[in-house]
Structure formats: structure tokens, C-alpha cells
Motif scaffolding. Structure first.
Motif, PDB file in Angstrom:
ATOM      1  N   LEU A 128      31.462  26.626  45.080  1.00  0.00           N
ATOM      2  CA  LEU A 128      30.973  27.819  46.168  1.00  0.00           C
ATOM      3  C   LEU A 128      32.109  28.979  45.544  1.00  0.00           C
ATOM      4  N   SER A 129      33.371  28.818  45.444  1.00  0.00           N
ATOM      5  CA  SER A 129      34.044  29.698  45.016  1.00  0.00           C
ATOM      6  C   SER A 129      34.143  30.108  43.615  1.00  0.00           C
ATOM      7  N   HIS A 130      33.778  28.869  42.717  1.00  0.00           N
ATOM      8  CA  HIS A 130      33.482  29.309  41.474  1.00  0.00           C
ATOM      9  C   HIS A 130      32.144  30.172  41.286  1.00  0.00           C
ATOM     10  N   ARG A 131      31.260  30.101  42.125  1.00  0.00           N
ATOM     11  CA  ARG A 131      29.919  30.871  42.022  1.00  0.00           C
ATOM     12  C   ARG A 131      30.411  32.148  42.225  1.00  0.00           C
ATOM     13  N   LEU A 132      31.136  32.322  43.274  1.00  0.00           N
ATOM     14  CA  LEU A 132      31.264  33.656  43.764  1.00  0.00           C
ATOM     15  C   LEU A 132      32.301  34.547  42.885  1.00  0.00           C
ATOM     16  N   GLY A 133      33.128  33.766  42.111  1.00  0.00           N
ATOM     17  CA  GLY A 133      34.043  34.422  41.370  1.00  0.00           C
ATOM     18  C   GLY A 133      33.289  35.171  40.198  1.00  0.00           C
ATOM     19  N   LEU A 134      32.105  34.578  39.615  1.00  0.00           N
ATOM     20  CA  LEU A 134      31.229  34.943  38.730  1.00  0.00           C
ATOM     21  C   LEU A 134      30.346  36.146  39.000  1.00  0.00           C
ATOM     22  N   ILE A 135      30.413  36.653  40.129  1.00  0.00           N
ATOM     23  CA  ILE A 135      29.501  37.607  40.701  1.00  0.00           C
ATOM     24  C   ILE A 135      30.082  39.006  40.184  1.00  0.00           C
ATOM     25  N   PRO A 136      29.440  39.785  39.258  1.00  0.00           N
ATOM     26  CA  PRO A 136      29.997  41.065  38.798  1.00  0.00           C
ATOM     27  C   PRO A 136      30.002  41.985  39.883  1.00  0.00           C
ATOM     28  N   LEU A 137      31.276  42.754  40.121  1.00  0.00           N
ATOM     29  CA  LEU A 137      31.371  43.595  40.963  1.00  0.00           C
ATOM     30  C   LEU A 137      31.422  45.146  40.376  1.00  0.00           C
ATOM     31  N   ALA A 138      30.800  46.001  41.113  1.00  0.00           N
ATOM     32  CA  ALA A 138      30.746  47.391  40.918  1.00  0.00           C
ATOM     33  C   ALA A 138      32.159  48.054  41.483  1.00  0.00           C
ATOM     34  N   ILE A 139      33.450  47.869  40.959  1.00  0.00           N
ATOM     35  CA  ILE A 139      34.504  48.324  41.279  1.00  0.00           C
ATOM     36  C   ILE A 139      35.326  48.964  40.342  1.00  0.00           C
ATOM     37  N   ASP A 140      35.511  50.240  40.375  1.00  0.00           N
ATOM     38  CA  ASP A 140      36.332  50.993  39.404  1.00  0.00           C
ATOM     39  C   ASP A 140      37.853  50.306  39.373  1.00  0.00           C
ATOM     40  N   PRO A 141      38.032  49.548  38.318  1.00  0.00           N
ATOM     41  CA  PRO A 141      39.325  49.121  38.046  1.00  0.00           C
ATOM     42  C   PRO A 141      40.589  49.923  37.810  1.00  0.00           C
ATOM     43  N   ARG A 142      40.290  51.173  37.637  1.00  0.00           N
ATOM     44  CA  ARG A 142      41.190  52.333  37.623  1.00  0.00           C
ATOM     45  C   ARG A 142      41.902  52.613  38.817  1.00  0.00           C
ATOM     46  N   LYS A 143      41.218  52.508  39.979  1.00  0.00           N
ATOM     47  CA  LYS A 143      41.498  52.475  41.211  1.00  0.00           C
ATOM     48  C   LYS A 143      42.421  51.319  41.762  1.00  0.00           C
ATOM     49  N   LEU A 144      42.721  50.156  41.233  1.00  0.00           N
ATOM     50  CA  LEU A 144      43.552  49.352  41.504  1.00  0.00           C
ATOM     51  C   LEU A 144      44.541  48.935  40.485  1.00  0.00           C
ATOM     52  N   SER A 145      45.775  48.310  40.741  1.00  0.00           N
ATOM     53  CA  SER A 145      46.757  47.944  39.951  1.00  0.00           C
ATOM     54  C   SER A 145      46.638  46.559  39.540  1.00  0.00           C
ATOM     55  N   PHE A 146      47.406  46.005  38.709  1.00  0.00           N
ATOM     56  CA  PHE A 146      47.331  44.562  38.430  1.00  0.00           C
ATOM     57  C   PHE A 146      48.241  43.932  39.395  1.00  0.00           C
ATOM     58  N   GLU A 151      52.368  40.897  46.932  1.00  0.00           N
ATOM     59  CA  GLU A 151      51.699  40.524  47.822  1.00  0.00           C
ATOM     60  C   GLU A 151      50.496  41.301  47.908  1.00  0.00           C
ATOM     61  N   ALA A 152      49.646  40.604  48.435  1.00  0.00           N
ATOM     62  CA  ALA A 152      48.379  41.654  48.578  1.00  0.00           C
ATOM     63  C   ALA A 152      48.227  42.718  49.291  1.00  0.00           C
ATOM     64  N   ASN A 153      47.788  43.909  48.731  1.00  0.00           N
ATOM     65  CA  ASN A 153      48.025  45.048  49.623  1.00  0.00           C
ATOM     66  C   ASN A 153      46.561  46.038  49.042  1.00  0.00           C
ATOM     67  N   ASP A 154      46.542  47.106  49.789  1.00  0.00           N
ATOM     68  CA  ASP A 154      45.381  48.088  49.344  1.00  0.00           C
ATOM     69  C   ASP A 154      45.380  48.695  48.206  1.00  0.00           C
ATOM     70  N   GLN A 155      46.478  48.261  47.358  1.00  0.00           N
ATOM     71  CA  GLN A 155      46.635  48.967  45.976  1.00  0.00           C
ATOM     72  C   GLN A 155      46.016  47.963  44.994  1.00  0.00           C
ATOM     73  N   ASN A 156      46.221  46.791  45.398  1.00  0.00           N
ATOM     74  CA  ASN A 156      45.941  45.822  44.115  1.00  0.00           C
ATOM     75  C   ASN A 156      44.864  44.534  44.433  1.00  0.00           C
ATOM     76  N   THR A 157      44.079  44.837  45.871  1.00  0.00           N
ATOM     77  CA  THR A 157      43.286  43.929  46.367  1.00  0.00           C
ATOM     78  C   THR A 157      42.093  44.667  47.216  1.00  0.00           C
ATOM     79  N   VAL A 158      41.008  44.192  46.721  1.00  0.00           N
ATOM     80  CA  VAL A 158      39.712  44.635  47.554  1.00  0.00           C
ATOM     81  C   VAL A 158      39.238  43.195  48.177  1.00  0.00           C
ATOM     82  N   VAL A 159      38.949  43.530  49.598  1.00  0.00           N
ATOM     83  CA  VAL A 159      38.319  42.340  50.423  1.00  0.00           C
ATOM     84  C   VAL A 159      36.943  42.518  50.752  1.00  0.00           C
ATOM     85  N   PHE A 160      36.207  41.240  50.513  1.00  0.00           N
ATOM     86  CA  PHE A 160      34.766  41.218  50.860  1.00  0.00           C
ATOM     87  C   PHE A 160      34.757  40.086  52.059  1.00  0.00           C
TER      88      PHE A 160
END
Length: 360
Positions: A128-146, A151-160
Motif C-alpha cells: 500500500l505504501s509503495h502504491r501511494l508513493g507512485l501517485i503523481p502529486l501536483a505540488i510546485d517543487p520550488r516551494k519546498l526545500s530538500f 527534521e520534517a517541517n513546513d519548509q520541506n514536507t507536505v502532509v496528506f
């Protein structure tokens, strides 16, 4: 400084080269040094040079104005998912660099961590985790940092969040069942920090809302939290922004002398439909060489020996780039060039740091 003056200027020229809609093919009369020969059992004239139109006997001097004159990008097909374009006037190493960067180094955002609180469906947690990982997401990568090691924060992580349950619609005996299928549209974005403001223009969502994640039976349910991170296809294929990114060389078909009239139908049938038609001074004419698959079928028949010459143009690349939907197709080439320019700038810094002169 050679890298700065040659490669750097090239990518500046390509980035500022206009996308010109075009369906025309290159003229049949051209420099033979620039043609890969397609022979019955081998190919000829395939040796590489420093850059296009440089061959033994030439001056060997790189001329920016001449290079810019020949550099061209023509868009031949453009849809919501696909962009086909001709890249003309560059070396194969440059074309292949663009292709490889498109596949492996243009950043996107994908589901990286899945925290499963409940899963009573038949699908195992790992699958199930693998299937979820392959779903393409419409998220602008320029709004996040690597994320790197942070630690996960609002600058590098988006939560669903994903919560689904298969149950009856009512209490009656004949009530229908709802929630049998879990779709990607059920992913709910949970903004953190100031993401609600910074991503308000394009809220994070799956590219396609009808991707089936799981099928459940009555009474089964799942609940989980999904953390999305920025990454590149070199780390995992789920980060690749393209479904396919390919190129081939433009075919060249030269009719050397008139085809005998009784043989014209057979000659035309040696090529895919739409490549040849009857007419012209040689009895047949090339309609659209780019449709040819260069199968060499015409070279198998001894009666056509000396009538036709096949080849491919060395610096005319027919690109086909299919987006997964994360990027608009027309934005993929500029994004790959931006990545290549950053790599060149980094290489230049490294070369500038190399000590020169004699060490004491």
C-alpha cells in the motif's frame, strides 16, 4: 574558461531559443559530413566530433554566431501531456544530457513516508505504501526545500491524510455498499505552518483524482498520514517528472534517380504509410521523412540498388517528452536546462579552485 565560454554560452542560447511551432523537415541537400549513413548491414559516418559541423579538414574554431544561427527548437506536437519538439544544431552528448536530466534530475515532490494507523484491507502495509508513493502529486517543487537530514517541517514536507471505510449506505437489508474503492481524490491536504498562504494559488493535490489505491470489502477500513518530500528521479523513479523522454535522429531519404514505373508501388510499400507518394521528377517523392522507421526494407531488394540512399541527420533530434502531470509539458525542457546550467556553474567553481602554476 573553455567550459564557461562554450558550454555555458550554449545553454544560455538554448534557454533563450524560441519554441517555434513547425512541422517542416530539413532540406534534402546538405553537408554529407552531417549524415549518418544507413547501409544494408551497418551504419557509416558515426564518429563523434567536438561539436556539430566540425569535421576533419575544417578550421576547428568554435564560432558562437554560426552556432547560434544553426541552433533551433521547433515544437511539432503539443498536448496537455505530451510535447514533441525538434532540437537542431547540437551534439548528441548535449541531447542525451537533456534526456537524462529530464528523467533523473528535475526535482518533484512525492510521498516518501507513510504512517499507517489502521489498515484492515487485504493489501499489505508495504504494498500500500509503495502504491501511494507512485501517485503523481501536483505540488510546485520550488516551494519546498530538500529535506536532507533535517527534521520534517513546513519548509520541506507536505502532509496528506487518508481515511476510508467500506460500509453500508443505510440500515436496511437491501442497502447498498459505499467506499468499496479508495481513490486518490480521497487524499486530504493538511497544511502546516504558513503553507495555507504560500500554496494558496495551487493547493497540493494528486494530479489524477481517479487512481485506484485499494479495493475493500464490507467492514474494512484504513487510516494513515502521508509525508511528501522533494526529490529527484536518480534517487527513486517516483520522483521522475516524465513518463517517457526519448529522442531519435531525423531520417533522410534521397531518391538518386527515377524509379521505373512498374516498381513504384513496391518501392512505396517499402516505407511506412505517409512517408512516400507517387509523383515528382523521379516518379516518387518524400512526403514526411520523420514518419520513417529506417527499417532498411528498401535496401533488401536488389532491384532498388542505386535508386535510393538512406541516412539520419546527426544534429537533428526528434524529442518526445511525456509528462506525468507534475509539470506542464512545455516547462520540462526549460527545467532540465536550468538543472544543467547549475551543474555547469558548480563545475566551473571547482575548476576555478584548482591551483595553477608551479607548486613551490
Amino acid at each position: 574558461m573553455r567550459i564557461q565560454s562554450h558550454v555555458g554560452i550554449f545553454f544560455w542560447s538554448l534557454e533563450h531559443c524560441a519554441f517555434c511551432p513547425s512541422t517542416s523537415c530539413r532540406s534534402q541537400s546538405m553537408d554529407r559530413h552531417n549524415v549518418v549513413e544507413i547501409l544494408p548491414e551497418r551504419v557509416g559516418n558515426v564518429s563523434s566530433t567536438s561539436y556539430p559541423r566540425h569535421h576533419p579538414g575544417g578550421s576547428g574554431a568554435w564560432d558562437y554566431d554560426e552556432f547560434k544561427q544553426h541552433l533551433r527548437v521547433d515544437v511539432t506536437r503539443w498536448t496537455t501531456e505530451l510535447c514533441e519538439f525538434d532540437l537542431v544544431g547540437v551534439d548528441a552528448s548535449i541531447a542525451n544530457s537533456i534526456r537524462r536530466v529530464l528523467i533523473a534530475e528535475v526535482p518533484t515532490v512525492a510521498i516518501e513516508h507513510v504512517y499507517i494507523w489502521n489498515n484492515t484491507s487485504i493489501i499489505q502495509d508495504e504494498v500500500l505504501s509503495h502504491r501511494l508513493g507512485l501517485i503523481p502529486l501536483a505540488i510546485d517543487p520550488r516551494k519546498l526545500s530538500f529535506k536532507m537530514d533535517d527534521e520534517a517541517n513546513d519548509q520541506n514536507t507536505v502532509v496528506f491524510n487518508l481515511k476510508a471505510e467500506c460500509k453500508k449506505r443505510g440500515a436496511s437489508k437491501d442497502a447498498g455498499i459505499e467506499g468499496r474503492y479508495v481513490y486518490s481524490s480521497q487524499l486530504e491536504w493538511d497544511p502546516k505552518g504558513d503553507q495555507a498562504e504560500t500554496m494558496a494559488d495551487c493547493p497540493p493535490r494528486p494530479v489524477h483524482s481517479d487512481i485506484v489505491i485499494a479495493k475493500m470489502a464490507l467492514g474494512q477500513s484504513m487510516e494513515m498520514e502521508l509525508h511528501c518530500e522533494k526529490g529527484i528521479g536518480k534517487d527513486h523513479a517516483k520522483f521522475s517528472p516524465v513518463a517517457t523522454a526519448t529522442y531519435r535522429l531525423l531520417p533522410l531519404i534521397e531518391i538518386l534517380k527515377p524509379i521505373p514505373e512498374p516498381l513504384i508501388p513496391k518501392f512505396i510499400s517499402c516505407f511506412p504509410e505517409g512517408v512516400m507518394e507517387q509523383g515528382g521528377e523521379n516518379g516518387v517523392r518524400v512526403v514526411d521523412a520523420r514518419k520513417d522507421t529506417v527499417s532498411r526494407e528498401v535496401l533488401r531488394h536488389p532491384e532498388f540498388e542505386g535508386f535510393v540512399r538512406l541516412g539520419r541527420i546527426q544534429d537533428h533530434f526528434l524529442f518526445s517528452v511525456e509528462s506525468t502531470g507534475i509539470y506542464e509539458p512545455e516547462h520540462l525542457l526549460p527545467a532540465s536546462i536550468e538543472v544543467l546550467r547549475r551543474k555547469i556553474a558548480l563545475l566551473k567553481l571547482a575548476l576555478d579552485a584548482v591551483p595553477t602554476g608551479t607548486q613551490p
